[in-house]
Structures are given as structure tokens and as C-alpha cells.
Design a protein around this motif. Structure first.
Motif, PDB file in Angstrom:
ATOM      1  N   ASN A  84      -1.455   8.022  -0.344  1.00 42.92           N
ATOM      2  CA  ASN A  84      -2.119   9.299  -0.097  1.00 42.92           C
ATOM      3  C   ASN A  84      -3.569   9.131   0.350  1.00 42.92           C
ATOM      4  O   ASN A  84      -4.123  10.009   1.009  1.00 42.92           O
ATOM      5  N   LEU A  85      -4.182   8.004  -0.007  1.00 47.13           N
ATOM      6  CA  LEU A  85      -5.603   7.821   0.267  1.00 47.13           C
ATOM      7  C   LEU A  85      -5.892   7.211   1.632  1.00 47.13           C
ATOM      8  O   LEU A  85      -6.793   7.645   2.342  1.00 47.13           O
ATOM      9  N   PHE A  86      -5.090   6.210   2.044  1.00 47.39           N
ATOM     10  CA  PHE A  86      -5.424   5.441   3.234  1.00 47.39           C
ATOM     11  C   PHE A  86      -4.508   5.758   4.419  1.00 47.39           C
ATOM     12  O   PHE A  86      -3.310   5.963   4.249  1.00 47.39           O
ATOM     13  N   GLU A  87      -5.119   5.759   5.601  1.00 55.23           N
ATOM     14  CA  GLU A  87      -4.346   5.989   6.813  1.00 55.23           C
ATOM     15  C   GLU A  87      -4.398   4.813   7.787  1.00 55.23           C
ATOM     16  O   GLU A  87      -3.647   4.784   8.765  1.00 55.23           O
ATOM     17  N   GLN A  88      -5.270   3.849   7.528  1.00 55.96           N
ATOM     18  CA  GLN A  88      -5.443   2.757   8.486  1.00 55.96           C
ATOM     19  C   GLN A  88      -5.877   1.468   7.794  1.00 55.96           C
ATOM     20  O   GLN A  88      -6.661   1.485   6.854  1.00 55.96           O
ATOM     21  N   LEU A 109       0.823  -1.206   0.000  1.00 54.69           N
ATOM     22  CA  LEU A 109       0.000   0.000   0.000  1.00 54.69           C
ATOM     23  C   LEU A 109       0.860   1.260   0.000  1.00 54.69           C
ATOM     24  O   LEU A 109       0.593   2.221  -0.733  1.00 54.69           O
ATOM     25  N   MET A 110       1.917   1.269   0.828  1.00 55.55           N
ATOM     26  CA  MET A 110       2.759   2.461   0.947  1.00 55.55           C
ATOM     27  C   MET A 110       3.627   2.685  -0.290  1.00 55.55           C
ATOM     28  O   MET A 110       4.140   3.784  -0.510  1.00 55.55           O
ATOM     29  N   ALA A 111       3.812   1.634  -1.104  1.00 53.02           N
ATOM     30  CA  ALA A 111       4.615   1.772  -2.321  1.00 53.02           C
ATOM     31  C   ALA A 111       3.803   2.347  -3.484  1.00 53.02           C
ATOM     32  O   ALA A 111       4.377   2.750  -4.497  1.00 53.02           O
TER      33      ALA A 111
END
Length: 266
Positions: free
Chosen positions: A176-180, A168-170
Motif C-alpha cells: 500500500n505504501l510503495f509504487e516504485q 514487497l508486494m506480499a
């Protein structure tokens, strides 16, 4: 016979003279370490400005507690190897290198382990996982890392949540969309966006006993889901409205299933 003995004697003398000359030059170029005292300890931490898991004060404290602080000691009594091994045992240290110079400085260089996700599980377990899938203890570290919550034990965190978070972080959209990330009781994956009050449900993470294969199938899993979500965001959601649904499910192939909020009318 006497000639041969004389010749052997001359050869031995030449060898002794050569050894003396080499030893003399070595002593001249490398003065006795025992004559020098450590006057200063220089601690260099790579990426200290962006990743503050460990600082110079913490390194100094660990050297003090282990009795390996070199300051004031003869350089001959300073073991760089012992210093390196002691610091490598620190949970946040990835590599440690130590060397000393004749001006009395001992330099310690450190690289930090890089976290990819923070786990805050329902069982109150709270820890980080680094880019090598190793567990790191909780600390005062603050960063814009994605957080994973829910029904997560340590084995599942390392085997599945960590590669999911890395994937997800790559990706620019996901980062930019998800934080959790939230793992439900039946091991379904919910993603919580930074904006809005809905969740994106992906379904269960595909499983594999092989580490290299797990990473590959999780990357493909995320890629397929995000492609469908991107199309829905582009063509479907603007028409229905961003705040109309509480959940957007991407669990089943070629489908996007939305659950309306309770206060929304048909």
C-alpha cells in the motif's frame, strides 16, 4: 489327439467371440471420430477479468496462424496435443489444455503467467517478470504492479529485483505504501512512496549465488528495514513533519538518517 484339437478350437472360438463382443460395445459407446466435425471452439481463460495479458481473440489468431484452428475440421484430424504445444509457446500462457467432445465442440483452457514487477530500465529495456522469475515481453497490460527503474540489466532483474518485488508486494504495509523501486548506479535500492515526495533508501540488496537462499535473505532484509521504517513513521516523522525530508535512509543497522530538503531551514 482329435479331442485336444477340438478343445483348442473351442477355446479359440470363445476368444474370438469375446473380442468381437468387446469391439462391438466399444464401437457402440465411442462412435467413429471421423464422422464428427468441429462445430465450435470454446476458449476459457482463467483470471481473464483481473489479468488481461491474453484474450480469446489473441488465442484464436494464434490458432489461425499456426493452421491449428479446429473449426470445420473432422474431430479425428484435430490434435489436442499440437494445439496445447503451440499455445504454450505464447509468452503469456502458463498452461494450456485442450479436449474435444462428440457434440463437435473443442474446448481450450488457458492459465496466464502472473507478473510481479514491471522493469523500465535506464537502457530502455521494458519487460515484466512473472512469479516464476521468467521474463515476459512488454504489452498493453495495465495493472497496479510495482515498477522498477534505474540501473537494471536482465540478470540482476531476475536474480534480485524480482524477489525484492515479490517480498514487497506480499507485505500489506509495503504494497500500500510503495509504487516504485529504483536501483541506483551503485546498486542501492530506493523505494518511492505513493504519497509525499521523499524516497526511502535501503542500501544494497544482500547477494547470494543460491536462489533459495537469495529469497530468504531478501525477505529478512526487507523485514528488518520495514520494521525500522514503521517505528520512524509512528514516532519520529509526525514530530518533524512529513514534507521536511527528501530522503530517509535505512542503510545502516539501528539508524534512520534523514536528508533535509534544500528549501528547509534548520
Amino acid at each position: 489327439m482329435s479331442y485336444r484339437l477340438k478343445k483348442v478350437g473351442l477355446i479359440l472360438i470363445d476368444l474370438l467371440l469375446a473380442a468381437y463382443i468387446v469391439a462391438s460395445f466399444s464401437a457402440f459407446n465411442k462412435p467413429e471420430e471421423k464422422l464428427y466435425v468441429c462445430k465450435d471452439v470454446e476458449i476459457v481463460i482463467e483470471d481473464a477479468s483481473s489479468h488481461a495479458f491474453i484474450d480469446q481473440k489473441e488465442v484464436q489468431n494464434r490458432l489461425d496462424k499456426s493452421g491449428l484452428n479446429p473449426k470445420g475440421k473432422a474431430l479425428s484430424q484435430v490434435s489436442c496435443r499440437q494445439i496445447e504445444e503451440a499455445l504454450k509457446k505464447t509468452p503469456f500462457v502458463k498452461t494450456a489444455e485442450c479436449y474435444k467432445t462428440q457434440d463437435g465442440t473443442v474446448t481450450v483452457g488457458i492459465t496466464q503467467r502472473m507478473p510481479v514487477v514491471r522493469i523500465k530500465a535506464n537502457n530502455n529495456d521494458d519487460f515484466y517478470i512473472d512469479d516464476q522469475d521468467c521474463i515476459m515481453p512488454n504489452s498493453d497490460y495495465t495493472s497496479d504492479l510495482i515498477i522498477a527503474t534505474g540501473a537494471i540489466n536482465r540478470a540482476y532483474a531476475v536474480r534480485y529485483v524480482s524477489p525484492l518485488a515479490r517480498t514487497l508486494m506480499a507485505d500489506d504495509l509495503c504494497r500500500n505504501l510503495f509504487e516504485q523501486i529504483n536501483i541506483t548506479r551503485d546498486l542501492g535500492v530506493e523505494l518511492v512512496p505513493r504519497i509525499g515526495d521523499n524516497v526511502i533508501y535501503l542500501g544494497g540488496i544482500p547477494e547470494s549465488n543460491k536462489k533459495s537462499e537469495r529469497q530468504q535473505i531478501i525477505e529478512e532484509f526487507v523485514k528488518t528495514k520495514m520494521k525500522r521504517l514503521e517505528l520512524f513513521y509512528k514516532y519520529g516523522l509526525p514530530q518533524a513533519g512529513w514534507n521536511k525530508y527528501s530522503e530517509i535512509s535505512l542503510e545502516f543497522d539501528n539508524q534512520v538518517i534523514c536528508k533535509r530538503k534544500l528549501n528547509e531551514e534548520d
